[in-house]
Motif scaffolding. Structure first.
Motif, PDB file in Angstrom:
ATOM      1  N   GLU A  82       0.830  -1.209   0.000  1.00 27.65           N
ATOM      2  CA  GLU A  82       0.000   0.000   0.000  1.00 27.65           C
ATOM      3  C   GLU A  82       0.859   1.251   0.000  1.00 27.65           C
ATOM      4  O   GLU A  82       0.552   2.232  -0.674  1.00 27.65           O
TER       5      GLU A  82
ATOM      6  N   GLN B  37       0.713   3.858  -2.871  1.00 23.38           N
ATOM      7  CA  GLN B  37      -0.182   4.874  -2.314  1.00 23.38           C
ATOM      8  C   GLN B  37      -0.497   5.977  -3.321  1.00 23.38           C
ATOM      9  O   GLN B  37      -1.610   6.484  -3.378  1.00 23.38           O
TER      10      GLN B  37
ATOM     11  N   ARG C 292     -11.269   2.908  -1.069  1.00 19.81           N
ATOM     12  CA  ARG C 292      -9.923   3.166  -1.586  1.00 19.81           C
ATOM     13  C   ARG C 292      -9.896   2.728  -3.041  1.00 19.81           C
ATOM     14  O   ARG C 292      -9.943   1.541  -3.347  1.00 19.81           O
TER      15      ARG C 292
END
Length: 480
Positions: free
Chosen positions: A260, A264, A305
């Motif tokens: 992640e 990101q 997300r």
């Protein structure tokens, strides 16, 4: 552990036996008591190294003169030797160095920073009783050094450990584990004055030596002849299945978080106010964007997300699946920060094929790190199943068709439960009177036509001079 193969493993590893004795010099009489010990406390003050401390520990005190020992009615008062001697040492030997002691002159506990040396290996045989089993050597090898850095009132703890028989020492300092040299393990934890590589004392100025603030306070040694038994390799079969499962889950979580972090920049967080989160919100405003949605926090906005290249339509499908609503009946409104410190819907997002990144960038009024949206659900659809929306209220930038409709968010205060909850939203003309809201609210709430209402508009609420809410419409219901 009782009744298992591991019943005596702790005492076998860590427990030794020490004999306290008083032995008469001139007659055959001795009083003794044998006790278990799990660690040995050694004096640092007055001793330069480990050998001196052991000699100090087992030194013999002569009881004579006025201090003679009473050896019973048969021998009366006798000169005697008093002391302690070890009958056996454990496989893993813990030595506590008494760095913290009471200072009589200062009437306070003090840390002793004197230089005190300890070896990588030492022979414990000289401190055993004559009748102890010495069929194999009692040579011990250093396994761990526990260190205190600081003074009596404050400091930091860390450790040096050698996990394998012939490997490196490692420094364990909170969550950091690094390889350590033998100088770091030994010399730098002796305490006392700093010694330079050439053996001279490091000085502060010309006259004042530099004193180390870190020093060892606990040493762990393992008997060399038992190293292979104590430091066994840990195999997968040694690990209980439930613990292995937990370790695998933690490793997977670490890998996911690492991935992640690396990816990101490819993702954008989206927080969405839905009908169910608004209804669960028991305070003023529409939601609390600082909270995370969960079973315990049903009023917090839903979080998604998404890849920045994902479309608004894809987000609609996710929200629809989570709320059991046809995505065709959903339209998003962009939430913007207003000057009065509130966050309100600004305008509907019409291009559902735009990426969430482009949508976020177009929202110049939002300063949030994530895309904040309100998901409006249409009350009716056309013959093709597409949502029918009221005329869109005039946008703040003046674009779009002119309309006098405004959106009002309703809150219902339940008198009986003394609780506040969201009650949806309505469209109404600016020109309408307050009493025109009553039939619309009654229909929306499913209340009888003759239900009496009290309507309140809560605005310009200030706490400590700071405005915290504005233009929230609530109602209190009374029944005939």
């Amino acid at each position: 552990m009782k009744g298992t193969q591991a019943e005596n493993v702790l005492s076998k590893l860590f427990c030794g036996k020490v004999r306290t004795y008083i032995s008469c010099i001139n007659v055959e009489y001795e009083s003794r008591r044998v006790e278990d010990f799990w660690d040995i406390q050694l004096n640092v003050s007055g001793n330069k190294n480990l050998v001196e401390s052991f000699k100090d520990y087992v030194q013999v005190e002569v009881m004579n003169g006025e201090n003679q020992y009473f050896a019973g009615e048969q021998f009366k008062l006798q000169d005697a030797n008093k002391g302690v001697i070890f009958e056996t040492f454990p496989e893993v030997l813990h030595l506590q160095l008494k760095r913290f002691q009471y200072d009589v002159d200062r009437d306070a506990m003090m840390k002793i920073n004197d230089r005190y040396e300890f070896p990588e290996t030492f022979d414990a045989a000289p401190y055993l009783s004559d009748d102890a089993d010495k069929s194999e050597p009692w040579v011990y090898q250093l396994h761990g050094v526990l260190v205190h850095s600081g003074d009596l009132n404050a400091g930091h703890y860390y450790a040096f450990i050698k996990p394998t028989k012939d490997g490196w020492f490692y420094k364990y300092d909170d969550d950091k584990v690094t390889k350590a040299t033998m100088r770091e393990v030994l010399e730098e934890n002796f305490g006392g004055e700093y010694l330079l590589p050439n053996g001279t004392v490091a000085m502060r100025g010309k006259t004042k030596p530099i004193i180390r603030q870190m020093s060892a306070y606990m040493l762990v040694y393992i008997r060399q002849s038992r190293l292979d038994d104590v430091l066994l390799p840990v195999t997968k079969e040694d690990t209980p299945p439930h613990l292995q499962k937990k370790l695998d889950e933690e490793a997977a979580l670490r890998e996911m978080r690492r991935k992640e972090r690396e990816e990101q920049h490819l993702y954008l967080g989206c927080k969405v106010i839905t009908e169910d989160t608004y209804r669960a919100h028991g305070a003023t405003d529409l939601t609390s964007f600082e909270r995370a949605h969960s079973e315990d926090e049903p009023a917090a906005p839903r979080f998604y997300r998404l890849l920045r290249k994902s479309t608004v339509k894809e987000l609609m499908e996710k929200v629809g699946a989570d709320t059991n609503v046809d995505p065709k009946k959903i339209r998003f409104w962009a939430m913007v920060n207003r000057q009065n410190k509130t966050i309100r819907p600004d305008a509907p997002i019409t291009d559902i094929n735009a990426t969430v990144e482009d949508t976020y960038q177009r929202l110049g009024g939002s300063k949030a790190v994530e895309l904040r949206l309100w998901a409006e659900v249409a009350e009716s659809v056309n013959s093709d199943g597409d949502a029918i929306w009221p005329a869109t209220p005039t946008q703040t930038n003046g674009n779009g068709p002119k309309t006098d409709l405004i959106v009002l968010f309703l809150k219902w205060f339940d008198v009986e439960s003394q609780s506040l909850s969201g009650a949806g939203h309505i469209y109404i003309s600016r020109e309408k009177k307050v009493e025109d809201l009553v039939p619309v609210i009654l229909k929306k709430m499913g209340w009888p036509d003759k239900t009496q209402l009290r309507l309140f508009e809560v605005r310009d609420i200030k706490v400590g001079g700071e405005q915290v809410a504005n233009n929230i419409v609530g109602n209190q219901a009374k029944y005939d």
